[in-house]
Design a protein around this motif. Sequence first.
Motif, short mmCIF file in Angstrom:
data_model
loop_
_atom_site.label_atom_id
_atom_site.label_comp_id
_atom_site.label_asym_id
_atom_site.label_seq_id
_atom_site.Cartn_x
_atom_site.Cartn_y
_atom_site.Cartn_z
N ALA A 23 0.83 -1.21 0.00
CA ALA A 23 0.00 0.00 0.00
C ALA A 23 0.87 1.26 0.00
CB ALA A 23 -0.93 -0.01 1.20
N LEU A 24 1.94 1.24 0.78
CA LEU A 24 2.85 2.38 0.80
C LEU A 24 3.50 2.58 -0.56
CD1 LEU A 24 4.45 4.61 2.23
CD2 LEU A 24 6.05 2.86 3.00
N GLN A 27 1.05 4.18 -2.91
CA GLN A 27 0.84 5.61 -2.66
C GLN A 27 2.04 6.43 -3.09
OE1 GLN A 27 -2.03 6.92 -1.99
NE2 GLN A 27 -2.89 4.87 -1.83
N ARG A 30 1.89 6.65 -6.83
CA ARG A 30 0.81 7.56 -7.21
C ARG A 30 1.25 9.01 -7.04
NH1 ARG A 30 -3.90 9.94 -4.71
NH2 ARG A 30 -5.51 10.18 -6.29
N ARG A 31 1.90 9.31 -5.91
CA ARG A 31 2.37 10.67 -5.67
C ARG A 31 3.38 11.09 -6.74
NH1 ARG A 31 6.15 12.92 -0.85
NH2 ARG A 31 7.53 11.40 -1.77
N ALA A 107 -2.92 12.75 -3.23
CA ALA A 107 -1.76 11.85 -3.23
C ALA A 107 -0.79 12.20 -2.10
CB ALA A 107 -1.05 11.93 -4.57
N ARG A 109 -1.45 13.68 0.74
CA ARG A 109 -2.03 13.40 2.06
C ARG A 109 -2.08 11.92 2.39
NH1 ARG A 109 -7.09 17.63 2.22
NH2 ARG A 109 -5.82 19.51 2.33
N ARG A 110 -2.10 11.06 1.39
CA ARG A 110 -2.18 9.62 1.64
C ARG A 110 -0.84 8.99 2.00
NH1 ARG A 110 -6.21 8.59 -3.29
NH2 ARG A 110 -8.14 9.04 -2.19
N VAL A 111 0.25 9.58 1.56
CA VAL A 111 1.57 9.00 1.81
C VAL A 111 1.87 8.91 3.32
CG1 VAL A 111 4.05 9.38 1.51
CG2 VAL A 111 2.52 9.50 -0.44
N ALA A 114 -0.13 5.99 4.84
CA ALA A 114 0.37 4.68 4.43
C ALA A 114 1.70 4.37 5.12
CB ALA A 114 0.54 4.63 2.91
N ARG A 115 2.54 5.37 5.26
CA ARG A 115 3.82 5.15 5.94
C ARG A 115 3.61 4.86 7.42
NH1 ARG A 115 8.15 7.76 8.49
NH2 ARG A 115 7.03 9.70 8.70
N ASP A 153 7.94 13.15 4.74
CA ASP A 153 6.69 13.10 3.99
C ASP A 153 5.78 14.29 4.28
OD1 ASP A 153 5.85 12.51 6.53
OD2 ASP A 153 5.08 10.52 6.07
#
Length: 166
Positions: A23-24, A27, A30-31, A107, A109-111, A114-115, A153
């Motif tokens: 998942a990380l 993301q 994607r970023r 993108a 905000r999701r990193v 996920a981290r 991040d």
Amino acid sequence: MYLSWTAGRLDRLHARIDAARAALDAQLVRRASVAIELATSSLLDPAASLLLLDAAHAARQAEDEHREVAESQLSLALRAVLEEPEQVAALVAEPGGEEAVRDLTAAVRRVPMARRFHNDAVRAARAVREHRLVRYFRLAGKAPFPMAFEMDDAPPPALTPEGAPA
């Protein structure tokens, strides 16, 4: 019975780490992809586009041992390019800019989430692996020791709810 239960728990924790890492990775890719799209969209000035494109490309092409540094460099480039709320407001005013900023904001905000999930799974597995019985009976098998993913991040302030343009 305790050893069997602990071995099963450790196996589940390693599976959780694998899922969180996937998942990380998704993301992060994607970023970087959204950053490349923004850099090649001609919405930014040439110098900012080149800086962002170089950092995003390096992050996508980085080997595992250099990935944390490359992703941190991309975070720095994003903050440099989108430092001021006025810059983001100017991007939003451009045709296609609102969608680009919305995609990048999502993108970016999701990193960190996920981290955080990945590092929490690593922390839990490490705690179990450090127990004396787990080490003595080698319940972890040949699974590599889990490593946290440490990177910068922090999102550009202009893309956070507090710094968003009005």
